[in-house]
Enzyme design. Structure first.
Site, PDB file in Angstrom:
ATOM      1  N   THR A 221       0.844  -1.191   0.000  1.00 31.19           N
ATOM      2  CA  THR A 221       0.000   0.000   0.000  1.00 31.19           C
ATOM      3  C   THR A 221       0.884   1.247   0.000  1.00 31.19           C
ATOM      4  O   THR A 221       1.848   1.328   0.756  1.00 31.19           O
ATOM      5  CB  THR A 221      -0.946   0.006   1.209  1.00 31.19           C
ATOM      6  OG1 THR A 221      -0.186  -0.072   2.421  1.00 31.19           O
ATOM      7  CG2 THR A 221      -1.895  -1.180   1.148  1.00 31.19           C
ATOM      8  N   GLY A 226      -1.706   4.623  -4.519  1.00 31.01           N
ATOM      9  CA  GLY A 226      -2.417   3.370  -4.736  1.00 31.01           C
ATOM     10  C   GLY A 226      -1.714   2.194  -4.106  1.00 31.01           C
ATOM     11  O   GLY A 226      -1.172   2.297  -3.006  1.00 31.01           O
ATOM     12  N   ASP A 253      -6.540  -0.346   7.784  1.00 32.30           N
ATOM     13  CA  ASP A 253      -7.406  -1.438   8.248  1.00 32.30           C
ATOM     14  C   ASP A 253      -8.612  -1.596   7.330  1.00 32.30           C
ATOM     15  O   ASP A 253      -9.062  -2.721   7.064  1.00 32.30           O
ATOM     16  CB  ASP A 253      -7.864  -1.168   9.685  1.00 32.30           C
ATOM     17  CG  ASP A 253      -6.714  -1.212  10.673  1.00 32.30           C
ATOM     18  OD1 ASP A 253      -5.731  -1.911  10.400  1.00 32.30           O
ATOM     19  OD2 ASP A 253      -6.813  -0.532  11.713  1.00 32.30           O
TER      20      ASP A 253
END
Length: 308
Positions: A221, A226, A253
């Site tokens: 990530t 992106g 999360d």
């Protein structure tokens, strides 16, 4: 829909907003104190459930009022609690979070009852593992508990998704079999010695180095840039939608929960990252770890608007 079991932490988040994060030895003025439901495990369980997954959660809360309040909250989210236990010796975990005007945050976690997630796992947790298809883990419970969970999950033929935060580099020396690891560039660098490069070819190389730790797929990530997917045979990027973030607490999360839901629905990695990128972006537009997690309908509407 295949069942997702999230095993991990449940914390009460104590949040202060500031204009800028304090430097060592510096005092800054903050907002009024806010309390939110948090903990990476419970955050990811709530994300997966709101985004359409069939979800069970396992963890440990205290016998205090925070623990009872948290249990009731998870029930209201329609999350199965087969693996949730209560500790009478430790309080419910908490996290102290500061967030600056740009949405950047610092977090200090006091594990509390999360530290009581120990081996042996117990019949309820083992049965929850047996009945799930995807097991989603993080590093806010003791390492030995995660080791036992992964070994049991592999014994039952389940797929393991690991979000290694907060980082524990020594854990990877065990080379336990992991289907997918979801991590950021800093975490990648901690494990492989590289990851701070903005060059995708360099990141792909370091991602492939990570696979040597018995990992089948790495999802990297990268915030506004992106996410990348790296396997032994391929490496590709999926861009994120452009937003002005308000609070990035919980965005990671939300991404993990969304990614697990997409896999459980039979989507491939590219489709799963696309869905998770949009869910995480939406979560960054609100404050709070769980209060910012969008619903499935909100994400699908957001995706449609991005396409128009």
């Amino acid at each position: 829909m295949k069942r997702i079991l999230v095993l991990g932490s449940a914390n009460i988040d104590i949040v202060l907003a500031t204009q800028s994060l304090p430097k060592p030895g510096e005092t800054v003025m903050g907002s009024d104190v806010e309390r939110h439901f948090g903990g990476k495990g419970a955050n990811q369980a709530v994300a997966a459930r709101r985004l359409g997954g069939e979800v069970e959660f396992g963890g440990v809360v205290g016998s205090d009022s925070d623990g009872q309040m948290y249990t009731n909250h998870l029930r209201k989210e329609n999350i199965g609690l087969r693996g949730l236990r209560t500790s009478h010796a430790r309080p419910t975990g908490c996290a102290l979070i500061t967030v600056d005007a740009q949405g950047t945050n610092t977090i200090v976690v006091a594990p509390g009852a999360n530290g009581a997630f120990l081996t042996p796992l117990g019949d309820s947790v083992e049965e929850a593992i047996r009945q799930a298809e995807y097991i989603l883990l993080q590093f806010e419970i003791p390492a030995e508990a995660n080791v036992a969970i992964i070994e049991r999950a592999r014994g039952f033929g389940k797929k393991v998704i690991l979000n290694p935060s907060p980082m524990n580099v020594e854990f990877f020396q065990r080379r336990l079999p992991i289907d997918t690891i979801i991590l950021n560039e800093t975490e990648l660098g901690s494990i492989t010695g590289g990851g701070d490069s903005k060059d995708e070819a360099a990141l792909a190389k370091h991602g492939k180095d990570l696979l040597a730790f018995n990992i089948r797929c790495a999802v990297l990530t990268r915030g506004a840039l992106g996410a990348m997917c790296i396997t032994e045979d391929d490496a590709f990027s999926v861009p994120a939608p452009k937003i002005e973030p308000v609070d990035t607490v919980g965005a990671g999360d939300t991404f993990a929960g969304a990614y697990a839901v997409a896999l459980a629905e039979g989507k491939d990695a590219r489709e799963a990252i696309y869905f998770a990128n949009h869910a995480a972006a939406l979560s960054a537009l609100k404050r709070g770890a769980q209060s910012s997690i969008p619903t499935r309908a909100e994400v699908m509407e957001f995706i449609q608007k991005q396409r128009n």
